[in-house]
Design a protein around this motif. Structure first.
Motif, PDB file in Angstrom:
ATOM      1  N   THR A  79       0.911   8.097  -7.968  1.00 15.07           N
ATOM      2  CA  THR A  79       0.323   7.091  -8.854  1.00 15.07           C
ATOM      3  C   THR A  79      -0.872   6.428  -8.176  1.00 15.07           C
ATOM      4  OG1 THR A  79       2.399   6.668  -9.984  1.00 15.07           O
ATOM      5  CG2 THR A  79       0.757   4.902 -10.053  1.00 15.07           C
ATOM      6  N   SER A  80      -0.724   6.096  -6.910  1.00 11.59           N
ATOM      7  CA  SER A  80      -1.808   5.410  -6.201  1.00 11.59           C
ATOM      8  C   SER A  80      -3.031   6.305  -6.027  1.00 11.59           C
ATOM      9  CB  SER A  80      -1.329   4.911  -4.842  1.00 11.59           C
ATOM     10  OG  SER A  80      -1.155   5.972  -3.934  1.00 11.59           O
ATOM     11  N   LEU A  81      -2.804   7.605  -5.924  1.00 13.00           N
ATOM     12  CA  LEU A  81      -3.922   8.518  -5.681  1.00 13.00           C
ATOM     13  C   LEU A  81      -4.570   9.066  -6.952  1.00 13.00           C
ATOM     14  CD1 LEU A  81      -2.514  10.674  -2.740  1.00 13.00           C
ATOM     15  CD2 LEU A  81      -4.224   8.846  -2.616  1.00 13.00           C
ATOM     16  N   TYR A  82      -3.777   9.332  -7.980  1.00 11.55           N
ATOM     17  CA  TYR A  82      -4.265  10.138  -9.095  1.00 11.55           C
ATOM     18  C   TYR A  82      -4.327   9.440 -10.448  1.00 11.55           C
ATOM     19  CZ  TYR A  82      -3.255  13.685  -5.626  1.00 11.55           C
ATOM     20  OH  TYR A  82      -3.203  14.407  -4.460  1.00 11.55           O
ATOM     21  N   THR A  83      -3.936   8.175 -10.527  1.00 12.17           N
ATOM     22  CA  THR A  83      -3.992   7.498 -11.814  1.00 12.17           C
ATOM     23  C   THR A  83      -4.730   6.174 -11.686  1.00 12.17           C
ATOM     24  OG1 THR A  83      -1.959   6.204 -11.593  1.00 12.17           O
ATOM     25  CG2 THR A  83      -1.722   8.463 -12.402  1.00 12.17           C
ATOM     26  N   SER A  84      -5.043   5.602 -12.813  1.00 15.83           N
ATOM     27  CA  SER A  84      -5.673   4.284 -12.805  1.00 15.83           C
ATOM     28  C   SER A  84      -4.614   3.181 -12.820  1.00 15.83           C
ATOM     29  CB  SER A  84      -6.598   4.135 -14.013  1.00 15.83           C
ATOM     30  OG  SER A  84      -5.863   4.294 -15.197  1.00 15.83           O
ATOM     31  N   ARG A  85      -3.358   3.579 -13.000  1.00 12.80           N
ATOM     32  CA  ARG A  85      -2.252   2.610 -12.997  1.00 12.80           C
ATOM     33  C   ARG A  85      -1.998   2.145 -11.562  1.00 12.80           C
ATOM     34  NH1 ARG A  85       3.397   2.674 -12.623  1.00 12.80           N
ATOM     35  NH2 ARG A  85       3.461   4.908 -12.266  1.00 12.80           N
ATOM     36  N   GLU A  86      -1.645   0.896 -11.410  1.00  8.39           N
ATOM     37  CA  GLU A  86      -1.366   0.362 -10.079  1.00  8.39           C
ATOM     38  C   GLU A  86       0.017   0.794  -9.614  1.00  8.39           C
ATOM     39  OE1 GLU A  86      -1.221  -3.974  -7.952  1.00  8.39           O
ATOM     40  OE2 GLU A  86      -2.653  -3.621  -9.560  1.00  8.39           O
ATOM     41  N   ALA A  87       0.091   1.265  -8.389  1.00  8.31           N
ATOM     42  CA  ALA A  87       1.372   1.701  -7.831  1.00  8.31           C
ATOM     43  C   ALA A  87       2.232   0.485  -7.517  1.00  8.31           C
ATOM     44  CB  ALA A  87       1.131   2.515  -6.567  1.00  8.31           C
ATOM     45  N   ASP A  88       3.528   0.667  -7.585  1.00  6.86           N
ATOM     46  CA  ASP A  88       4.490  -0.392  -7.301  1.00  6.86           C
ATOM     47  C   ASP A  88       4.789  -0.378  -5.802  1.00  6.86           C
ATOM     48  OD1 ASP A  88       6.691  -2.065  -7.051  1.00  6.86           O
ATOM     49  OD2 ASP A  88       7.681  -1.297  -8.857  1.00  6.86           O
ATOM     50  N   THR A  89       4.116  -1.244  -5.052  1.00  6.02           N
ATOM     51  CA  THR A  89       4.274  -1.243  -3.593  1.00  6.02           C
ATOM     52  C   THR A  89       5.677  -1.678  -3.174  1.00  6.02           C
ATOM     53  OG1 THR A  89       3.280  -3.435  -3.454  1.00  6.02           O
ATOM     54  CG2 THR A  89       1.833  -1.559  -3.066  1.00  6.02           C
ATOM     55  N   ALA A  90       6.297  -2.565  -3.936  1.00 10.54           N
ATOM     56  CA  ALA A  90       7.658  -2.989  -3.599  1.00 10.54           C
ATOM     57  C   ALA A  90       8.632  -1.811  -3.733  1.00 10.54           C
ATOM     58  CB  ALA A  90       8.095  -4.145  -4.485  1.00 10.54           C
ATOM     59  N   ARG A  91       8.474  -1.028  -4.779  1.00 16.95           N
ATOM     60  CA  ARG A  91       9.330   0.151  -4.974  1.00 16.95           C
ATOM     61  C   ARG A  91       9.102   1.161  -3.852  1.00 16.95           C
ATOM     62  NH1 ARG A  91       8.738   4.753  -9.504  1.00 16.95           N
ATOM     63  NH2 ARG A  91      10.814   5.648  -9.368  1.00 16.95           N
ATOM     64  N   ALA A  92       7.843   1.362  -3.482  1.00 18.13           N
ATOM     65  CA  ALA A  92       7.508   2.289  -2.389  1.00 18.13           C
ATOM     66  C   ALA A  92       8.090   1.796  -1.070  1.00 18.13           C
ATOM     67  CB  ALA A  92       5.999   2.465  -2.285  1.00 18.13           C
ATOM     68  N   ARG A  93       8.000   0.492  -0.813  1.00 14.79           N
ATOM     69  CA  ARG A  93       8.528  -0.085   0.432  1.00 14.79           C
ATOM     70  C   ARG A  93      10.044   0.092   0.502  1.00 14.79           C
ATOM     71  NH1 ARG A  93       6.526  -4.856   0.002  1.00 14.79           N
ATOM     72  NH2 ARG A  93       8.334  -5.771  -1.007  1.00 14.79           N
TER      73      ARG A  93
END
Length: 98
Positions: free
Chosen positions: A57-71
């Motif tokens: 999501t962070s690399l290929y879309t314009s949507r903001e990635a959920d950093t809390a979910r990633a963490r």
């Protein structure tokens, strides 16, 4: 969105693979790395999928990635890999796949 932060969280997959003595080639794609970890450590499959989703999501879309979910996913991947490495040291048995 902080792409570099998500990429740092994604390094948890590389950490887990190396800790479990299963490094992947340097030219392996993020999907290949995630799939290798899913095969090696099935109990972390959901966390690996979540982290891969946020990374893509962070690399290929314009949507903001959920950093809390990633963490959270990165933390759980590291935890599961550490526990598995400790278990292996004590028992000497390889990972049991479901």
């Amino acid at each position: 969105m902080n792409t570099s932060q998500i990429q740092r969280y994604f390094e948890s997959i590389n950490f887990a693979l190396n800790l479990l003595k299963h490094p992947v080639p340097i030219d392996a794609t993020p999907i290949e790395r995630a799939n290798a970890l899913k095969q090696l450590l099935p109990k972390a499959e959901e966390h690996t999928k979540n982290l891969l989703d946020e990374h893509q999501t962070s690399l290929y879309t314009s949507r903001e990635a959920d950093t809390a979910r990633a963490r959270r996913a990165a933390f759980n991947i590291r935890k599961d890999a550490l526990l598995e490495a400790i278990r292996y040291r004590f028992t000497g048995k390889p990972i049991e796949k479901p």
